[in-house]
Design a protein around this motif. Structure first.
Motif, PDB file in Angstrom:
ATOM      1  N   PHE A 193      44.012   6.198  45.769  1.00 51.80           N
ATOM      2  CA  PHE A 193      44.684   5.354  46.326  1.00 51.80           C
ATOM      3  C   PHE A 193      45.989   5.788  46.384  1.00 51.80           C
ATOM      4  CE2 PHE A 193      47.116   1.348  47.151  1.00 51.80           C
ATOM      5  CZ  PHE A 193      46.347   1.017  48.423  1.00 51.80           C
ATOM      6  N   LEU A 194      46.980   6.383  45.745  1.00 56.77           N
ATOM      7  CA  LEU A 194      48.102   6.788  45.871  1.00 56.77           C
ATOM      8  C   LEU A 194      48.411   7.833  47.169  1.00 56.77           C
ATOM      9  CD1 LEU A 194      49.681   6.897  42.260  1.00 56.77           C
ATOM     10  CD2 LEU A 194      49.758   5.096  43.973  1.00 56.77           C
ATOM     11  N   PHE A 195      47.239   8.672  47.179  1.00 55.06           N
ATOM     12  CA  PHE A 195      47.224   9.735  48.227  1.00 55.06           C
ATOM     13  C   PHE A 195      46.881   9.032  49.674  1.00 55.06           C
ATOM     14  CE2 PHE A 195      45.343  12.247  44.913  1.00 55.06           C
ATOM     15  CZ  PHE A 195      46.386  13.417  44.744  1.00 55.06           C
ATOM     16  N   PHE A 244      50.997   7.434  54.637  1.00 57.05           N
ATOM     17  CA  PHE A 244      51.609   6.677  55.630  1.00 57.05           C
ATOM     18  C   PHE A 244      53.064   6.786  55.294  1.00 57.05           C
ATOM     19  CE2 PHE A 244      47.358   5.290  55.873  1.00 57.05           C
ATOM     20  CZ  PHE A 244      47.110   5.170  56.983  1.00 57.05           C
ATOM     21  N   MET A 245      53.551   7.602  54.329  1.00 58.22           N
ATOM     22  CA  MET A 245      54.990   7.517  53.866  1.00 58.22           C
ATOM     23  C   MET A 245      55.554   8.736  54.390  1.00 58.22           C
ATOM     24  SD  MET A 245      54.527   6.379  50.179  1.00 58.22           S
ATOM     25  CE  MET A 245      56.283   6.390  49.569  1.00 58.22           C
ATOM     26  N   ASP A 246      55.137   9.452  55.373  1.00 62.72           N
ATOM     27  CA  ASP A 246      55.701  10.832  55.837  1.00 62.72           C
ATOM     28  C   ASP A 246      56.114  11.676  54.786  1.00 62.72           C
ATOM     29  OD1 ASP A 246      56.700  12.363  58.149  1.00 62.72           O
ATOM     30  OD2 ASP A 246      58.558  11.440  58.177  1.00 62.72           O
ATOM     31  N   VAL A 247      55.343  11.881  53.935  1.00 67.15           N
ATOM     32  CA  VAL A 247      55.632  12.844  52.797  1.00 67.15           C
ATOM     33  C   VAL A 247      54.872  14.101  52.778  1.00 67.15           C
ATOM     34  CG1 VAL A 247      55.648  12.971  50.165  1.00 67.15           C
ATOM     35  CG2 VAL A 247      56.328  10.799  51.054  1.00 67.15           C
ATOM     36  N   GLU A 248      55.286  15.152  52.465  1.00 67.85           N
ATOM     37  CA  GLU A 248      54.734  16.411  52.847  1.00 67.85           C
ATOM     38  C   GLU A 248      54.220  16.622  51.315  1.00 67.85           C
ATOM     39  OE1 GLU A 248      54.077  18.281  55.264  1.00 67.85           O
ATOM     40  OE2 GLU A 248      55.322  17.092  56.596  1.00 67.85           O
ATOM     41  N   TYR A 249      53.124  16.931  51.127  1.00 64.93           N
ATOM     42  CA  TYR A 249      52.450  17.444  49.832  1.00 64.93           C
ATOM     43  C   TYR A 249      51.310  18.172  50.074  1.00 64.93           C
ATOM     44  CZ  TYR A 249      48.687  13.851  50.885  1.00 64.93           C
ATOM     45  OH  TYR A 249      47.685  13.146  51.392  1.00 64.93           O
ATOM     46  N   GLU A 250      50.780  18.904  48.922  1.00 64.53           N
ATOM     47  CA  GLU A 250      49.706  20.025  48.941  1.00 64.53           C
ATOM     48  C   GLU A 250      48.853  19.518  47.776  1.00 64.53           C
ATOM     49  OE1 GLU A 250      50.776  23.970  48.914  1.00 64.53           O
ATOM     50  OE2 GLU A 250      52.083  23.665  50.944  1.00 64.53           O
ATOM     51  N   ILE A 251      47.560  19.675  47.933  1.00 66.32           N
ATOM     52  CA  ILE A 251      46.545  19.218  46.905  1.00 66.32           C
ATOM     53  C   ILE A 251      45.420  20.371  47.026  1.00 66.32           C
ATOM     54  CG2 ILE A 251      45.246  17.749  48.591  1.00 66.32           C
ATOM     55  CD1 ILE A 251      44.345  16.003  46.308  1.00 66.32           C
ATOM     56  N   ASP A 252      45.247  20.809  45.824  1.00 65.98           N
ATOM     57  CA  ASP A 252      44.037  21.669  45.406  1.00 65.98           C
ATOM     58  C   ASP A 252      42.608  20.963  45.358  1.00 65.98           C
ATOM     59  OD1 ASP A 252      42.086  23.682  44.577  1.00 65.98           O
ATOM     60  OD2 ASP A 252      43.755  24.877  43.519  1.00 65.98           O
ATOM     61  N   VAL A 253      42.046  20.804  46.398  1.00 68.20           N
ATOM     62  CA  VAL A 253      40.770  19.576  46.345  1.00 68.20           C
ATOM     63  C   VAL A 253      39.772  20.544  45.198  1.00 68.20           C
ATOM     64  CG1 VAL A 253      38.889  19.041  47.520  1.00 68.20           C
ATOM     65  CG2 VAL A 253      41.127  19.095  48.617  1.00 68.20           C
ATOM     66  N   GLU A 254      39.654  21.705  45.081  1.00 66.87           N
ATOM     67  CA  GLU A 254      38.522  22.185  44.282  1.00 66.87           C
ATOM     68  C   GLU A 254      39.247  21.956  42.794  1.00 66.87           C
ATOM     69  OE1 GLU A 254      37.603  26.121  45.343  1.00 66.87           O
ATOM     70  OE2 GLU A 254      37.013  25.800  47.022  1.00 66.87           O
ATOM     71  N   GLU A 255      40.412  22.082  42.681  1.00 67.36           N
ATOM     72  CA  GLU A 255      40.872  22.079  41.173  1.00 67.36           C
ATOM     73  C   GLU A 255      40.740  20.722  40.792  1.00 67.36           C
ATOM     74  OE1 GLU A 255      43.520  21.216  37.951  1.00 67.36           O
ATOM     75  OE2 GLU A 255      43.952  20.427  39.982  1.00 67.36           O
ATOM     76  N   LEU A 256      41.203  19.767  41.704  1.00 63.39           N
ATOM     77  CA  LEU A 256      40.840  18.246  41.180  1.00 63.39           C
ATOM     78  C   LEU A 256      39.649  17.911  41.089  1.00 63.39           C
ATOM     79  CD1 LEU A 256      42.614  15.823  41.288  1.00 63.39           C
ATOM     80  CD2 LEU A 256      41.971  15.167  43.564  1.00 63.39           C
TER      81      LEU A 256
END
Length: 210
Positions: A56-58, A63-75
C-alpha cells in the motif's frame, strides 16, 4: 498483467483472484481488481510484521511525485521465504439461514475471546485488528447492526484472527465452527412486520475495507 494496466494509464494497487481446481490442480484467473480490496489488509500486515514495506505504501508513492526504484524479483524472492510467511485468517460471516428478520441485538466491533473451554466473550473495544495476540482472540468488524436486516446471503461481519480456519482439504476446522456459532449467538432478530418501513438505508460498499 501489471504492465498492461500501466499501458492503460492505471497507477496503484491491484489484486488478482485465482480459482484452483483441487481435483486437477489447474489454476484459473477469476478476476482483476484495480483497487484496494478486502484482502489487502491481510497482505499488508504480513509484510509489516517482518519489517518489510507493505504494497500500500508503494501505491501512495505513485501519487506523491517521488522517484523510486524497486527490484521486483528480489522483493518476490524475499516474500516467498518460509521464515517470512505468517498465518492469518480473514473470514466473512454470512447469513445462511433462509429467514429475513430485523436485527434487535448485534455484537460490537472489537476484540473477542474464545477460551478453549469457554464461551465467546467480548474483550475490548478497538478499531485496529493488529492487536490480536493469539488464536484465542479475533477481531470482529460488525457489518449488520441493530435495526438492520439479516437475510439469506447478507454479510453479518468480518472476523480476523491468527492461524487457520480450514485444513488442507479446505474443510472448516472445529475452531472455525466454534467462532461461527459463537458470533451468530450474539445476534437476535424478530420477524418482519409487512407494514413497518425500513429503519436504515443500505451503505453500498461500506464494509469492503478493514
Amino acid at each position: 498483467m501489471g504492465e498492461r494496466l500501466r499501458q492503460e494509464g492505471y497507477r496503484g494497487y491491484f489484486e488478482l483472484d485465482f480459482l484452483l481446481d483441487a481435483d486437477t490442480g489447474d489454476l484459473w484467473l477469476g478476476e482483476l481488481n484495480p483497487r484496494v480490496t478486502g484482502a489487502s489488509s491481510i497482505t499488508n500486515v504480513t509484510a509489516v510484521a517482518y519489517g518489510d514495506m507493505p504494497l500500500f505504501l508503494f501505491r501512495l508513492l505513485e501519487f506523491m511525485d517521488v522517484e523510486y526504484e524497486i527490484d521486483v524479483e528480489e522483493l518476490n524472492e524475499r516474500w516467498a521465504q518460509v521464515q517470512n510467511l505468517d498465518e492469518w485468517t480473514q473470514f466473512i460471516l454470512k447469513q445462511t439461514e433462509d429467514v429475513t428478520e430485523r436485527i434487535t441485538r448485534a455484537p460490537a466491533s472489537g476484540i473477542w475471546r474464545m477460551p478453549e473451554a469457554g464461551a465467546l466473550r467480548f474483550d475490548r473495544r478497538v478499531t485496529d485488528w493488529h492487536t490480536v495476540s493469539d488464536e484465542s482472540e479475533a477481531f470482529f468488524l460488525r457489518i449488520a447492526g441493530e435495526g438492520q436486516y439479516r437475510y439469506p446471503g447478507a454479510d453479518l461481519g468480518i472476523l480476523v484472527t491468527r492461524g487457520r480456519f480450514m485444513n488442507d482439504e479446505h474443510e472448516l476446522l472445529d475452531r472455525a465452527r466454534g467462532w461461527i456459532s459463537g458470533v451468530k449467538a450474539q445476534y437476535a432478530s424478530v420477524p418482519l412486520d409487512p407494514d413497518e418501513p425500513p429503519m436504515f438505508e443500505p451503505e453500498p460498499f461500506g464494509f469492503k475495507i478493514l
